[in-house]
Design an enzyme around this catalytic site. Sequence first.
Site, mmCIF file in Angstrom:
data_model
loop_
_atom_site.group_PDB
_atom_site.id
_atom_site.type_symbol
_atom_site.label_atom_id
_atom_site.label_comp_id
_atom_site.label_asym_id
_atom_site.label_seq_id
_atom_site.Cartn_x
_atom_site.Cartn_y
_atom_site.Cartn_z
ATOM 1 N N HIS A 72 37.492 1.944 16.993
ATOM 2 C CA HIS A 72 36.686 0.974 17.727
ATOM 3 C C HIS A 72 35.430 0.665 16.927
ATOM 4 O O HIS A 72 35.131 1.306 15.919
ATOM 5 C CB HIS A 72 36.298 1.515 19.104
ATOM 6 C CG HIS A 72 35.403 2.727 19.039
ATOM 7 N ND1 HIS A 72 35.858 3.957 18.633
ATOM 8 C CD2 HIS A 72 34.086 2.885 19.311
ATOM 9 C CE1 HIS A 72 34.864 4.827 18.659
ATOM 10 N NE2 HIS A 72 33.770 4.199 19.067
ATOM 11 N N SER A 73 34.693 -0.314 17.393
ATOM 12 C CA SER A 73 33.386 -0.624 16.831
ATOM 13 C C SER A 73 32.506 -1.126 17.968
ATOM 14 O O SER A 73 32.914 -1.101 19.132
ATOM 15 C CB SER A 73 33.512 -1.669 15.722
ATOM 16 O OG SER A 73 32.260 -1.845 15.068
#
Length: 329
Positions: A72-73
Site C-alpha cells: 500500500h501507499s
Amino acid sequence: MMTRMKDLKDLLPVEAVRLDVRAADWRAAIAVAGRLMVETGVTTEEYTREMVANVEENGPYIVIAPGVAFAHSRPSPAVLTTGMSWVRLAEPVEFGHESNDPVTLVVALAAQDSAAHTSAMAALARLLGDPATAAALATAPTPEALHAVLAGERPESGPEAPEPPASAEPPASAEPPASAEPLASAGPLASAGPSASAESSATAPSPGAPEPSSFPEPSPDSPPEASAAEPRAASLHKILTVCGNGVGTSLFLKNTLEQVLDRWGWSRFVTVEATDTISAKGKASEAVALFTSREIARTLGDVGRPVKVVQDFTSTAEVDSVLRDTYDV
C-alpha cells in the site's frame, strides 16, 4: 461480524484475485497486485509505483506476518476509489524481511482516506489470524472459492488446519492504571532509540511504563460493565500503532492489540490509535508506548516513549507478550 465480511468482499471483488502467480521478485509481485487494481478501476498505474517506492523508502515493514505482504501507499490522486487486490504466488519471493520472509501472499490496498476501509482491515486481520481460515485461503482452488472464504463460508471438506495454541490468560494480579499522569515523567528511553529498536519484543520492561494502580482486576469472563465505573476520559491510556502511512499495516496491528485488550478487560482503560511515522512523533508524548515493526522503529528513533517491536501483526499471542512487557505484568 457479517457486516465486516461484506465490507471486505466489496473492496476485494473476484476480478481482483489472482492465484498461483509467478513473480521474479518483490517488485514484480507488487506490480501484479497493482495491475489488478488498475484493471478494476481502483487506481492508476502511478499508484503501483508509489507502492514500490514505499518499500524502497521505509523497508519491508509491509510484510506483516510470516508469508504475508500488505502492499500500500498513502492516499493520493492515483487512488480513484478505495479497493484491494489479492495475489497468491506460485513460488515464494523475498522482500528482505528479517523474520517473515519469504512471501507467498500479497494483498494490496488503495485507500482514499484513513477511515473508509477500517472495518475491512479488521475483518482481514481476523481472517489471517485464524489458522483454519488462513489454511482455506491458502488452498482455495479458484478466485470464487477464495472469495467465498472471505465471505465467511467454510469449505465442506479440505485440509485440516492445526489448532491454534491456547492463549495466555489475562494477568490476574495486575490492574490497569487509573491515571495517565505517570506518563509525564517518562523521558526518552533506550528502547525508543534507533539501535535499540531492533530489540526483540521480549526485552525487559521500560522504566517509563506506567505502574498498575487501582482499577479492578481484568477478567475474561466479566463484561466491561461489570469491571468498574466508567473512568474519566483523562484517565485513559493510549497506545499508538505505527506504520509508514497510517492507513494499512498500523490498522492490522491496532485490531490485533484491541483483541488482546478486549480479552484482558482493559478496553475501556486503554485506547489504540493507528497513525503514520510523521504524526507518531508529534503524538508520542500522549502515549504509553508505540507498537510497530522493526523497520518503522528505526525510522522513528527516540520519541521519548517506549517503541515496542512486533514481528507478526496478526498474532494475538505475540501482541499479548508485548503488552505484558509494556505494563510489566
